[in-house]
Design an enzyme around this catalytic site. Structure first.
Site, PDB file in Angstrom:
ATOM      1  N   GLU A  55      -5.195   1.543   2.631  1.00 42.38           N
ATOM      2  CA  GLU A  55      -5.027   0.335   3.446  1.00 42.38           C
ATOM      3  C   GLU A  55      -5.256   0.667   4.911  1.00 42.38           C
ATOM      4  OE1 GLU A  55      -2.708  -2.532   6.016  1.00 42.38           O
ATOM      5  OE2 GLU A  55      -2.573  -0.361   5.843  1.00 42.38           O
TER       6      GLU A  55
ATOM      7  N   HIS B  25       0.833  -1.204   0.000  1.00 46.38           N
ATOM      8  CA  HIS B  25       0.000   0.000   0.000  1.00 46.38           C
ATOM      9  C   HIS B  25       0.862   1.245   0.000  1.00 46.38           C
ATOM     10  CE1 HIS B  25      -0.141   1.351   4.355  1.00 46.38           C
ATOM     11  NE2 HIS B  25       0.174   0.102   4.595  1.00 46.38           N
TER      12      HIS B  25
END
Ligand SMILES: *[C@@H]1O[C@H](CO)[C@@H](O)[C@H](O)[C@H]1NC(C)=O
Ligand SMILES: *[C@@H]1O[C@H](CO)[C@@H](O)[C@H](O)[C@H]1NC(C)=O
Ligand SMILES: *[C@@H]1O[C@H](CO)[C@@H](O)[C@H](O)[C@H]1NC(C)=O
Length: 716
Positions: free
Chosen positions: A394, A347
């Protein structure tokens, strides 16, 4: 073999002989290696060039630590929280680097519900009569090093609310802490629970306090550091309003009054607070003395557990809104099996600067992109497609990856070979890994090829093996990074890799480039090691003619789980129904390995051999899908993996077989007989899933018509 050899061939009559010699050498290289050979690129003049992708990849390591360092510096120049304008910087950087590497790029946008702090948060201490005593800080201490633009410490998805109430110090906020308080006659009903960090998932700490009747929760940071931001959403990853489908603009969204949606949010407000602030509250409390082991990390010397006599006045305002997030993909199309995907993901969004979490991993991903780009230029092409993913949001609950997996589920079920995740690539010393078990051997193999970043002359494998009395690979039932949708929802073989544990600056302003440069990885050699492990894994999965999956390791692991469960239940009868299916998986795994060996002897380019490899590979990659239950876990439909989804109870002693774990934790009000039946039913489900995997792996219908215990069937 470098192409320059072809250029240096002698002229005239000698050429023919030399060409024959070269052909022989190439054939020997192709046929004589134990490892599956790398792809052979046919050149226009009929000669061949052999690529050993691993050697090629490793040959590009010189100076890579400097490149990784420069990328990390650029990515962490400022804060870049998901859904904010500042997130655009790293988007541009990642896109630019993927393009520079010559990869095809793709950007996918979603509009999930995100949650930010509003303007009206405050915390103060009042005397017992309600008069003002002191204002308490909610900011990170200045010496933590935060510059402007950082989001204030808060809990994403904590609801707005206000409370004026006595406080109780609940230690880590676990069940056992409430049990201890109970013994001392201290309860939290109608009060504000003050916890110190470290009691597991913060969302669970808040939910547990709410269950005990608390009206708000404060979670203290570390005395030696900053204040930990984080999400408190419940019930799994992804956008809370689009469970099971993608949060594209215009997609269906459930309403806030939907029961399933309501269960995703905590019912009481909460907030992370500086250790200083927590200490000030505890000092003002009476009641039983604070046990010494409850004070760890708080820097508090006096005070009590409460409740009162002071009052805490806490207000939190949430700013909930739909914001655009962006997943970015760099794609290399496979030359022979373009419809098979090897997926690498990390992420990009961060609570603060993200030098550890997650951009140490992003810098590694960008270096892999660069190397693969150079390999493509030299003529190499992967057999299967490689997809590099840079996820967004995320930190709000694996939203970017989850929405993408949900959107592409059918395609991924059919085509995904494996997902390799790196989140915090480097937060200290020591290699750690989690994996689904069929990838264990591959992982261990690859660490033998990578130099240890901290011990001269050793390989990562050696130090990993020496670290904790032998190599240990975690299983992926956690829900704290982007492998979660791939494993728990889609049943895709997955891995998670990182260096170091327990970063003191986790989700605080300390997570900055200067920390990394000074403390985390001054020479960027741990970054380099992760990059090499990650890249080599991808290359093996993308290029090995037969997929490097070993289901014997899976069966061994399941046998261990079975024994663990039997021990926990204190009843071996209940788990016996698994024995046959685990045995069957062992058998099927052994046959698959034998077949793989045979196929490795066959000509790489023979059409028939190619088809036979493809058939075996399909069985290898689909076996993991067999562990999915189409309708999901009981009461938690999104979680479909019967071996490795997280259990519902955050304090469950079982970190595998989530359906069984749930049956155990829900059995509190059942009679012994009902409890046994509920657990037994879930054991059967697991057993059937393992049986399915064995059948898929074997590639044939089950032919055993007579169960060995036929006589045990009692006529109803
Ligand atoms: C917070 O204050 C700023 C500046 O006054 C304002 O623009 C913003 O809308 C406020 N946010 C909320 C959630 O009220
Ligand atoms: C609690 O704090 C809020 C916000 O600062 C303030 O408006 C309110 O008056 C305070 N309540 C009491 C009882 O002091
Ligand atoms: C990269 O690693 C080498 C050691 O292999 C070291 O000498 C060099 O300083 C490192 N480069 C950076 C930028 O840290």
């Amino acid at each position: 073999m470098p192409s320059s050899v072809l250029a240096r061939l002698p002229p005239g009559s000698v050429r023919l002989v030399a060409a024959f010699g070269l052909l022989l050498l190439v054939s020997l290289l192709v046929l004589g290696r134990r490892r599956p050979p790398g792809p052979v690129a046919r050149t226009s003049n009929g000669g061949s060039r052999v690529f050993d992708p691993a050697a090629l990849f490793l040959s590009l390591s010189a100076g890579a630590n400097a490149t990784i360092k420069a990328d990390l510096r650029a990515l962490t120049a400022g804060p870049h929280l998901a859904g904010t304008p500042a997130a655009a910087g790293p988007v541009a950087h990642v896109l630019g680097r993927f393009r520079a590497a010559g990869l095809r790029t793709l950007t996918r946008e979603y509009a999930p519900l995100l949650s930010y702090p509003g303007n009206a948060s405050s915390l103060s201490l009042l005397r017992a009569d309600g008069s003002f005593l002191a204002r308490l800080s909610l900011e990170e201490p200045a010496d933590v090093g935060g510059r402007g633009g950082l989001v204030r410490p808060y809990h994403a998805y904590a609801p707005s609310g206000a409370a004026v109430a006595e406080a109780v110090f609940v230690n880590l906020g676990r069940e056992e802490d409430y049990a201890a308080l109970d013994k001392l006659g201290v309860g939290v009903r109608g009060r504000i629970a003050l916890a110190r960090r470290g009691g597991g998932y913060r969302g669970a700490v808040v939910a547990r306090a709410a269950e005990k009747g608390a009206v708000a929760v404060l979670i203290a940071g570390r005395a030696d550091g900053g204040v930990e931001r984080g999400v408190v959403m419940l019930g799994g990853p992804g956008d809370p309003l689009t469970p099971g489908w993608a949060a594209t603009v215009g997609a269906e969204r459930l309403g806030f009054d939907n029961e399933a949606v309501k269960r995703r949010f905590p019912t009481i407000p909460s907030m992370p607070v500086p250790a200083e602030t927590a200490a000030a509250i505890i000092r003002s409390l009476g009641g039983p003395a604070v046990p010494a082991e409850w004070k760890v990390g708080l820097g508090v010397d006096a005070g009590g557990l409460g409740p009162g006599p002071t009052l805490v006045n806490f207000t939190y305002q949430e700013d909930r809104k739909f914001e655009m997030i962006r997943d970015i993909f760099g794609i290399i199309k496979g030359s022979e099996e373009p419809d098979r995907y090897v997926i690498l993901g990390n992420h990009r969004d961060a609570w603060t600067y993200g030098a550890v979490d997650p951009n140490s991993g992003t810098a590694a991903l960008l270096n892999i992109a660069q190397r693969l780009g150079k390999m493509l230029q030299s003529g190499w092409k992967p057999r299967r497609s490689i997809i590099l993913c840079s996820w967004d949001a995320e930190e709000f609950g694996m939203i970017g990856s989850t929405e993408w997996v949900e959107e592409n589920l059918a395609d991924l079920h059919l085509k995904a070979v494996a997902y390799l995740n790196v989140d915090c690539a480097v937060q200290g010393v020591g290699f750690f890994a989690g994996s689904t078990p069929q990838l264990d051997k591959l992982l261990v193999d690859v660490t033998r090829q990578v130099k240890d970043p901290d011990v001269m002359g050793k390989m990562v494998h050696d130090t990993w093996n020496e670290m904790n009395g032998g190599i240990s690979i975690e299983r992926l039932a956690r829900t704290d990074s982007d492998f979660a949708p791939f494993v728990h929802h889609a049943g895709i073989p997955s891995m998670d890799l990182y260096y170091g544990q327990e970063f003191s600056g986790y989700h605080t302003a300390l997570d900055s480039y200067s920390w990394m440069e000074k403390h985390g990885d001054p020479l960027f050699l741990r970054h380099l090691a992760i990059t090499e492990i990650w890249g080599l894994l991808a290359l093996r999965l993308a290029d090995d003619p037969v997929l490097p999956f070993d289901y014997q390791d899976y069966a061994s692991q399941l046998l261990e789980h079975r024994n663990g469960l039997s021990f926990l239940l204190g009843n071996s009868q209940a788990v016996n129904v698994m024995n046959g299916s685990i045995d069957d998986l062992f058998g099927a795994a052994m046959e698959a390995l034998k077949e793989a060996k045979k196929l490795q002897q066959l000509d790489l380019y023979d059409e028939h051999a190619r088809m036979r490899r493809r058939l075996l590979n399909d069985r290898l990659l689909l076996a993991e899908r067999s562990f999915l239950q189409a309708e999901g876990l009981e009461g938690r439909r999104w979680f479909k993996h019967l071996l490795y989804s997280p259990p519902e109870d955050y304090e469950s002693k079982l970190s595998f077989f989530p359906g069984i774990a749930d049956a155990i934790s829900r059995s509190g009000n059942l009679s012994a007989k009902e409890r046994e039946a509920a657990i037994q039913h879930e054991v059967w489900k697991v057993s059937r899933a393992i049986q399915r995997a064995a059948s898929v792996l074997r590639g044939d219908f089950n032919q055993q018509n007579k169960p060995s215990n036929f006589s045990s069937l009692v006529t109803p």
